[in-house]
Structure formats: C-alpha cells, structure tokens
Design a protein around this motif. Sequence first.
Motif, PDB file in Angstrom:
ATOM      1  N   ILE A   1       0.840  -1.189   0.000  1.00  0.00           N
ATOM      2  CA  ILE A   1       0.000   0.000   0.000  1.00  0.00           C
ATOM      3  C   ILE A   1       0.880   1.245   0.000  1.00  0.00           C
ATOM      4  CG2 ILE A   1      -2.023  -1.070   1.052  1.00  0.00           C
ATOM      5  CD1 ILE A   1      -1.063  -0.036   3.778  1.00  0.00           C
ATOM      6  N   GLY A   2       0.302   2.378  -0.374  1.00  0.00           N
ATOM      7  CA  GLY A   2       1.062   3.615  -0.483  1.00  0.00           C
ATOM      8  C   GLY A   2       0.864   4.574   0.671  1.00  0.00           C
ATOM      9  N   ALA A   3      -0.104   4.286   1.534  1.00  0.00           N
ATOM     10  CA  ALA A   3      -0.368   5.148   2.681  1.00  0.00           C
ATOM     11  C   ALA A   3      -1.066   4.328   3.750  1.00  0.00           C
ATOM     12  CB  ALA A   3      -1.235   6.336   2.285  1.00  0.00           C
ATOM     13  N   ILE A   4      -0.924   4.779   4.981  1.00  0.00           N
ATOM     14  CA  ILE A   4      -1.579   4.086   6.093  1.00  0.00           C
ATOM     15  C   ILE A   4      -2.214   5.113   7.012  1.00  0.00           C
ATOM     16  CG2 ILE A   4       0.479   3.993   7.561  1.00  0.00           C
ATOM     17  CD1 ILE A   4      -0.565   1.009   8.151  1.00  0.00           C
ATOM     18  N   LEU A   5      -3.353   4.751   7.550  1.00  0.00           N
ATOM     19  CA  LEU A   5      -4.051   5.631   8.484  1.00  0.00           C
ATOM     20  C   LEU A   5      -3.608   5.327   9.906  1.00  0.00           C
ATOM     21  CD1 LEU A   5      -7.682   5.615   7.075  1.00  0.00           C
ATOM     22  CD2 LEU A   5      -6.019   7.455   6.997  1.00  0.00           C
ATOM     23  N   ILE A   6      -3.412   6.383  10.656  1.00  0.00           N
ATOM     24  CA  ILE A   6      -3.109   6.264  12.066  1.00  0.00           C
ATOM     25  C   ILE A   6      -4.420   6.535  12.798  1.00  0.00           C
ATOM     26  CG2 ILE A   6      -1.866   7.267  14.007  1.00  0.00           C
ATOM     27  CD1 ILE A   6      -0.373   7.467  10.587  1.00  0.00           C
ATOM     28  N   VAL A   7      -4.779   5.619  13.705  1.00  0.00           N
ATOM     29  CA  VAL A   7      -6.033   5.760  14.439  1.00  0.00           C
ATOM     30  C   VAL A   7      -5.745   5.854  15.934  1.00  0.00           C
ATOM     31  CG1 VAL A   7      -7.460   4.600  12.707  1.00  0.00           C
ATOM     32  CG2 VAL A   7      -6.391   3.249  14.503  1.00  0.00           C
ATOM     33  N   ASP A   8      -6.689   6.464  16.640  1.00  0.00           N
ATOM     34  CA  ASP A   8      -6.576   6.538  18.098  1.00  0.00           C
ATOM     35  C   ASP A   8      -7.181   5.280  18.709  1.00  0.00           C
ATOM     36  OD1 ASP A   8      -9.369   6.887  18.037  1.00  0.00           O
ATOM     37  OD2 ASP A   8      -9.248   9.043  18.397  1.00  0.00           O
ATOM     38  N   ASP A   9      -7.228   5.223  20.026  1.00  0.00           N
ATOM     39  CA  ASP A   9      -7.743   4.037  20.712  1.00  0.00           C
ATOM     40  C   ASP A   9      -9.206   3.751  20.400  1.00  0.00           C
ATOM     41  OD1 ASP A   9      -5.298   3.421  21.863  1.00  0.00           O
ATOM     42  OD2 ASP A   9      -5.696   4.609  23.673  1.00  0.00           O
ATOM     43  N   ALA A  10      -9.957   4.783  20.009  1.00  0.00           N
ATOM     44  CA  ALA A  10     -11.370   4.602  19.664  1.00  0.00           C
ATOM     45  C   ALA A  10     -11.556   4.227  18.193  1.00  0.00           C
ATOM     46  CB  ALA A  10     -12.143   5.882  19.973  1.00  0.00           C
ATOM     47  N   GLY A  11     -10.434   4.116  17.444  1.00  0.00           N
ATOM     48  CA  GLY A  11     -10.526   3.766  16.030  1.00  0.00           C
ATOM     49  C   GLY A  11     -10.809   4.950  15.123  1.00  0.00           C
ATOM     50  N   LYS A  12     -10.752   6.155  15.662  1.00  0.00           N
ATOM     51  CA  LYS A  12     -10.984   7.368  14.866  1.00  0.00           C
ATOM     52  C   LYS A  12      -9.683   7.796  14.188  1.00  0.00           C
ATOM     53  CE  LYS A  12     -15.204   7.685  16.388  1.00  0.00           C
ATOM     54  NZ  LYS A  12     -16.286   7.201  15.566  1.00  0.00           N
TER      55      LYS A  12
ATOM     56  N   THR B   1     -11.037  14.052   4.555  1.00  0.00           N
ATOM     57  CA  THR B   1     -11.831  12.843   4.335  1.00  0.00           C
ATOM     58  C   THR B   1     -12.962  13.143   3.361  1.00  0.00           C
ATOM     59  OG1 THR B   1     -13.361  13.264   6.160  1.00  0.00           O
ATOM     60  CG2 THR B   1     -11.349  12.033   6.690  1.00  0.00           C
ATOM     61  N   CYS B   2     -13.621  12.085   2.934  1.00  0.00           N
ATOM     62  CA  CYS B   2     -14.829  12.241   2.131  1.00  0.00           C
ATOM     63  C   CYS B   2     -15.864  11.265   2.650  1.00  0.00           C
ATOM     64  CB  CYS B   2     -14.539  12.005   0.650  1.00  0.00           C
ATOM     65  SG  CYS B   2     -14.163  10.302   0.203  1.00  0.00           S
ATOM     66  N   GLY B   3     -17.077  11.445   2.211  1.00  0.00           N
ATOM     67  CA  GLY B   3     -18.149  10.533   2.573  1.00  0.00           C
ATOM     68  C   GLY B   3     -18.447   9.591   1.421  1.00  0.00           C
ATOM     69  N   PRO B   4     -19.106   8.485   1.688  1.00  0.00           N
ATOM     70  CA  PRO B   4     -19.412   7.523   0.623  1.00  0.00           C
ATOM     71  C   PRO B   4     -20.335   8.082  -0.453  1.00  0.00           C
ATOM     72  CG  PRO B   4     -20.383   6.827   2.711  1.00  0.00           C
ATOM     73  CD  PRO B   4     -19.567   8.039   2.990  1.00  0.00           C
ATOM     74  N   GLU B   5     -21.119   9.103  -0.120  1.00  0.00           N
ATOM     75  CA  GLU B   5     -22.054   9.678  -1.082  1.00  0.00           C
ATOM     76  C   GLU B   5     -21.393  10.695  -2.011  1.00  0.00           C
ATOM     77  OE1 GLU B   5     -21.401  12.494   2.001  1.00  0.00           O
ATOM     78  OE2 GLU B   5     -21.906  10.389   2.200  1.00  0.00           O
ATOM     79  N   GLU B   6     -20.150  11.084  -1.700  1.00  0.00           N
ATOM     80  CA  GLU B   6     -19.459  12.073  -2.526  1.00  0.00           C
ATOM     81  C   GLU B   6     -19.214  11.525  -3.927  1.00  0.00           C
ATOM     82  OE1 GLU B   6     -15.385  14.726  -2.363  1.00  0.00           O
ATOM     83  OE2 GLU B   6     -16.426  14.207  -0.510  1.00  0.00           O
ATOM     84  N   THR B   7     -19.319  12.393  -4.914  1.00  0.00           N
ATOM     85  CA  THR B   7     -19.083  11.938  -6.285  1.00  0.00           C
ATOM     86  C   THR B   7     -17.595  11.686  -6.505  1.00  0.00           C
ATOM     87  OG1 THR B   7     -18.761  14.141  -7.218  1.00  0.00           O
ATOM     88  CG2 THR B   7     -21.038  13.281  -7.158  1.00  0.00           C
ATOM     89  N   ILE B   8     -17.311  10.829  -7.462  1.00  0.00           N
ATOM     90  CA  ILE B   8     -15.928  10.535  -7.817  1.00  0.00           C
ATOM     91  C   ILE B   8     -15.241  11.800  -8.319  1.00  0.00           C
ATOM     92  CG2 ILE B   8     -14.492   9.247  -9.443  1.00  0.00           C
ATOM     93  CD1 ILE B   8     -16.629   6.961  -9.178  1.00  0.00           C
ATOM     94  N   GLN B   9     -15.946  12.591  -9.111  1.00  0.00           N
ATOM     95  CA  GLN B   9     -15.377  13.825  -9.641  1.00  0.00           C
ATOM     96  C   GLN B   9     -14.999  14.794  -8.520  1.00  0.00           C
ATOM     97  OE1 GLN B   9     -18.135  12.315 -10.626  1.00  0.00           O
ATOM     98  NE2 GLN B   9     -18.219  12.203 -12.841  1.00  0.00           N
ATOM     99  N   ALA B  10     -15.855  14.925  -7.515  1.00  0.00           N
ATOM    100  CA  ALA B  10     -15.581  15.844  -6.404  1.00  0.00           C
ATOM    101  C   ALA B  10     -14.375  15.369  -5.599  1.00  0.00           C
ATOM    102  CB  ALA B  10     -16.807  15.973  -5.509  1.00  0.00           C
ATOM    103  N   ALA B  11     -14.287  14.069  -5.358  1.00  0.00           N
ATOM    104  CA  ALA B  11     -13.150  13.525  -4.611  1.00  0.00           C
ATOM    105  C   ALA B  11     -11.855  13.709  -5.397  1.00  0.00           C
ATOM    106  CB  ALA B  11     -13.376  12.051  -4.292  1.00  0.00           C
ATOM    107  N   MET B  12     -11.913  13.477  -6.712  1.00  0.00           N
ATOM    108  CA  MET B  12     -10.723  13.680  -7.547  1.00  0.00           C
ATOM    109  C   MET B  12     -10.272  15.133  -7.512  1.00  0.00           C
ATOM    110  SD  MET B  12     -11.405  11.325 -10.912  1.00  0.00           S
ATOM    111  CE  MET B  12      -9.793  11.565 -11.640  1.00  0.00           C
TER     112      MET B  12
ATOM    113  N   PRO C   1      -9.360   8.952   3.118  1.00  0.00           N
ATOM    114  CA  PRO C   1     -10.210   8.074   3.925  1.00  0.00           C
ATOM    115  C   PRO C   1     -11.680   8.406   3.706  1.00  0.00           C
ATOM    116  CG  PRO C   1      -8.566   9.199   5.281  1.00  0.00           C
ATOM    117  CD  PRO C   1      -8.540   9.837   3.934  1.00  0.00           C
ATOM    118  N   VAL C   2     -12.503   7.388   3.780  1.00  0.00           N
ATOM    119  CA  VAL C   2     -13.946   7.558   3.630  1.00  0.00           C
ATOM    120  C   VAL C   2     -14.568   7.378   5.012  1.00  0.00           C
ATOM    121  CG1 VAL C   2     -16.015   6.790   2.412  1.00  0.00           C
ATOM    122  CG2 VAL C   2     -13.761   6.563   1.308  1.00  0.00           C
ATOM    123  N   VAL C   3     -15.279   8.414   5.452  1.00  0.00           N
ATOM    124  CA  VAL C   3     -15.855   8.432   6.796  1.00  0.00           C
ATOM    125  C   VAL C   3     -17.357   8.653   6.678  1.00  0.00           C
ATOM    126  CG1 VAL C   3     -15.851   9.655   9.002  1.00  0.00           C
ATOM    127  CG2 VAL C   3     -13.698   9.301   7.781  1.00  0.00           C
TER     128      VAL C   3
END
Length: 143
Positions: free
Chosen positions: A35-46, A82-93, A105-107
């Motif tokens: 993978i090219g990147a990794i997310l760092i999360v806190d104890d609550a998984g955020k 971050t982005c949400g799952p409902e965000e368009t591909i064009q907007a995320a790009m 990340p998708v939240v």
Amino acid sequence: MNIASILHEKGHDVFTIKLPKTLLDICATLREHRIGAILIVDDAGKVAGILSERDIVRRIATDGPDALKADASDCMTSSVVTCGPEETIQAAMARMSEGRFRHIPVVENGDLVGMVSIGDLVKRRIADAEREAEDLKNYLYAS
C-alpha cells in the motif's frame, strides 16, 4: 457515480496502525501490505493521521537514513481530509488534485468505512468512459 460504488467493488478494508511507531515500522507495514499510505487511528478507532510514502521520502531527503528512526507522529499529516461515501468521484478527484494527495479516507457518521486512492478513482472513470463509448457504439450500430 459515487465513492460508495468504488468501495462496493474494492471492499472496505483499510490498514490502520496505532502509535507509537517509527518510520521504519511504517515502511515495513507499507511494504508488507503493498500500500502507499496508512491511516493512524486513536484508541477509539478514529482517524488521527495519515502517513504516505511521499511523506517518508520527504523526511529521508531532509534527515537522511536517520529519519527512519523518527516517530511516525512527527511525520504524519494530522489534519486529514476525508470524504463521505455519497461524494461523487469527480468531487473527490478534484479535492485530491487540489490538495496534492493520493489517498483519502472515507468516513460516514464519524466512522472509518474505507479508503480510496487516486488510482481507484481514475480506474473507475476510465471504466465508465469505456462503458459509455461501448453503449454509444452499440446504439449507433443498432439503428
């Protein structure tokens, strides 16, 4: 098309770590999981940060090989876009291009539900364009 459609195809798995870790630890994880990147999360998984290959290369360019001994928290980006799952591909790009980053990340409702790369988005846009061209060709030849 939206981000949820990509996650539906590729899955929702995201590699995460908790600190403390060194940059060398991060490099090993990136290599192991290809993978090219990794997310760092806190104890609550955020989401607490993100660390990419590019971040590591910048640090090595500045500090040399000793950079790999540094704590990952000193190198990570802590204000993660971050982005949400409902965000368009064009907007995320567009957001990724403007921010000059390759992973987002998708939240949803504060919970991490996936991560997409610029490669995932481009691949989907190409597939959509090819499908549309094929549909148009079929339409023209069926007439």
